[in-house]
Write a protein that holds these residues in place. Structure first.
Motif, PDB file in Angstrom:
ATOM      1  N   ARG A  61     -13.791  -2.956  -0.765  1.00  0.00           N
ATOM      2  CA  ARG A  61     -12.359  -3.283  -0.847  1.00  0.00           C
ATOM      3  C   ARG A  61     -12.089  -4.765  -1.123  1.00  0.00           C
ATOM      4  O   ARG A  61     -10.932  -5.187  -1.103  1.00  0.00           O
ATOM      5  N   GLU A  78       0.836  -1.205   0.000  1.00  0.00           N
ATOM      6  CA  GLU A  78       0.000   0.000   0.000  1.00  0.00           C
ATOM      7  C   GLU A  78       0.866   1.249   0.000  1.00  0.00           C
ATOM      8  O   GLU A  78       0.591   2.201  -0.744  1.00  0.00           O
ATOM      9  N   ALA A 106      -7.563  -2.389  -2.397  1.00  0.00           N
ATOM     10  CA  ALA A 106      -8.538  -3.425  -2.719  1.00  0.00           C
ATOM     11  C   ALA A 106      -7.823  -4.768  -2.622  1.00  0.00           C
ATOM     12  O   ALA A 106      -6.696  -4.913  -3.102  1.00  0.00           O
ATOM     13  N   ARG A 139      -6.661   1.403   2.301  1.00  0.00           N
ATOM     14  CA  ARG A 139      -7.320   1.725   1.020  1.00  0.00           C
ATOM     15  C   ARG A 139      -7.199   0.633  -0.028  1.00  0.00           C
ATOM     16  O   ARG A 139      -7.953   0.619  -0.991  1.00  0.00           O
ATOM     17  N   GLU A 177      -4.116  -2.483  -5.778  1.00  0.00           N
ATOM     18  CA  GLU A 177      -4.705  -3.763  -5.389  1.00  0.00           C
ATOM     19  C   GLU A 177      -3.613  -4.691  -4.862  1.00  0.00           C
ATOM     20  O   GLU A 177      -2.453  -4.600  -5.267  1.00  0.00           O
ATOM     21  N   PHE A 213     -15.336  -4.313   5.499  1.00  0.00           N
ATOM     22  CA  PHE A 213     -14.421  -3.575   4.616  1.00  0.00           C
ATOM     23  C   PHE A 213     -15.132  -3.270   3.300  1.00  0.00           C
ATOM     24  O   PHE A 213     -14.792  -3.818   2.247  1.00  0.00           O
ATOM     25  N   LEU A 266      -6.685  -7.005   4.622  1.00  0.00           N
ATOM     26  CA  LEU A 266      -7.622  -5.888   4.780  1.00  0.00           C
ATOM     27  C   LEU A 266      -7.407  -5.164   6.103  1.00  0.00           C
ATOM     28  O   LEU A 266      -7.430  -3.925   6.175  1.00  0.00           O
TER      29      LEU A 266
END
Length: 334
Positions: A88, A25, A58, A56, A31, A85, A51
């Motif tokens: 996501r 991330e 996905a 943020r 993703e 979530f 998650l």
């Protein structure tokens, strides 16, 4: 726009996933995809950990063998994730490798029917429908989720061959294409998916996610070559057919018994068609080709030593390859 994602390779111990996801991330990826290969780590559990460790990203689940779970159980697990979530989670289902499914006593008489019935039931349950069905594989009687999803996510099928791709068009909202899926194969697959969509009268969007081996420097390209060589030991004729190299690749694999010899013998043109590799300019060109062929997401699969996975992803981020691929009406820059 085409998103750029990263995979958490199953060869990395699951306890490393939260830190890995957090760093992916931070590197700017859109993703992160986790896998459920037998017998490494569970896809639902891995997605939950990823998650929880991010804000943020996905998280794609690519893919859950449909026959390993009752559709009601799968829907329960996914609805829980999707409500905690929202927006996501990108669920994916597949046949499961036949030898693995046989190994656990779950190989159905018809893998195609089992996958289609399972995904149709999961989609309906997540949408809040009451499902009663008695098919060749799925049997549900008056089942309704207590906590359905107001806006269910696209459910993808991870499939390769023609009949399965047509099934994806009929019953799914997206298709996940595994490693060695070149832009030419993506176009071929889209035609089969579109045929299934036409059979079902579907006009809604269909999401295409493509896994691509990643290796940018000389060491990275060698690692990609070895990964391709390893996969070529199996049946890749479906994916290599649209490139016109299926027979030649099979002959090359027969003529080179050692993996390293086969890796060295691979034509460089093949490597650039089948992976994101070479110089940054060459890698950017490959991403453009995936975009032009209709990919909604290209997911980098880092190769080589699992401990180097993040460094390879960071290398891609450093040259700007994590930026979304833009449409022709927008400017392209690394």
């Amino acid at each position: 726009m085409t998103s750029v994602g990263a995979m958490f390779p199953c060869a990395i111990e699951p306890e490393a996933l939260p830190s890995y996801a957090h760093q992916v991330e931070a590197l700017g990826y859109q993703e992160l995809w986790v896998v459920e290969d037998c017998f490494f780590a569970g896809g639902i559990a891995a997605a939950t950990a990823a998650l929880a460790a991010t804000e943020r990203l996905a998280i794609g689940i690519g893919v859950l063998p449909a026959v390993m779970r009752n559709p009601a159980t799968a829907a329960l697990e996914l609805s829980t994730l999707l409500r905690i979530f929202p927006g996501r989670v990108l669920p994916g289902f597949g046949h499961g490798v036949a030898s693995w499914m046989e190994q656990i006593g779950a190989l159905p008489p018809s893998q195609l029917a089992a996958l289609g019935e399972s995904v149709a039931a999961v989609r309906a349950l997540l949408a809040g429908e009451t499902v009663t069905t008695s098919g060749r594989h799925v049997r549900l009687d008056d089942v309704t989720l207590r906590y359905p999803i107001a806006e269910p996510p696209p459910i993808s099928l991870g499939v390769r061959a023609e009949k399965s791709l047509r099934l994806s068009g009929r019953v799914a909202d997206g298709t996940v294409l595994s490693e060695l899926s070149a832009p030419a194969y993506l176009r071929w697959a889209r035609e089969r998916v579109d045929a299934g969509r036409a059979e079902a009268g579907r006009t809604d969007p269909h999401r295409y996610t493509v896994y691509a081996y990643l290796g940018l420097d000389e060491d990275g390209e060698w690692a990609v070559r070895r990964s391709i060589a390893r996969v070529l030991r199996g049946d890749c004729s479906v994916q290599l057919g649209p490139l016109g190299i299926a027979e030649e690749a099979a002959e090359l694999a027969r003529d080179h018994a050692e993996e390293e010899d086969l890796a060295e013998a691979l034509p460089r043109e093949w490597v650039h068609q089948l992976a994101v590799t070479g110089t940054p300019d060459e890698a950017a060109k490959t991403l453009r080709e995936f975009h032009d062929a209709g990919a909604d997401s290209v997911v980098f699969v880092p190769t080589g030593d699992p401990t180097q996975a993040l460094s390879r992803l960071a290398q891609a981020a450093a040259v700007g390859l994590t930026d979304p691929v833009v449409t022709e009406s927008e400017s392209w820059s690394l």
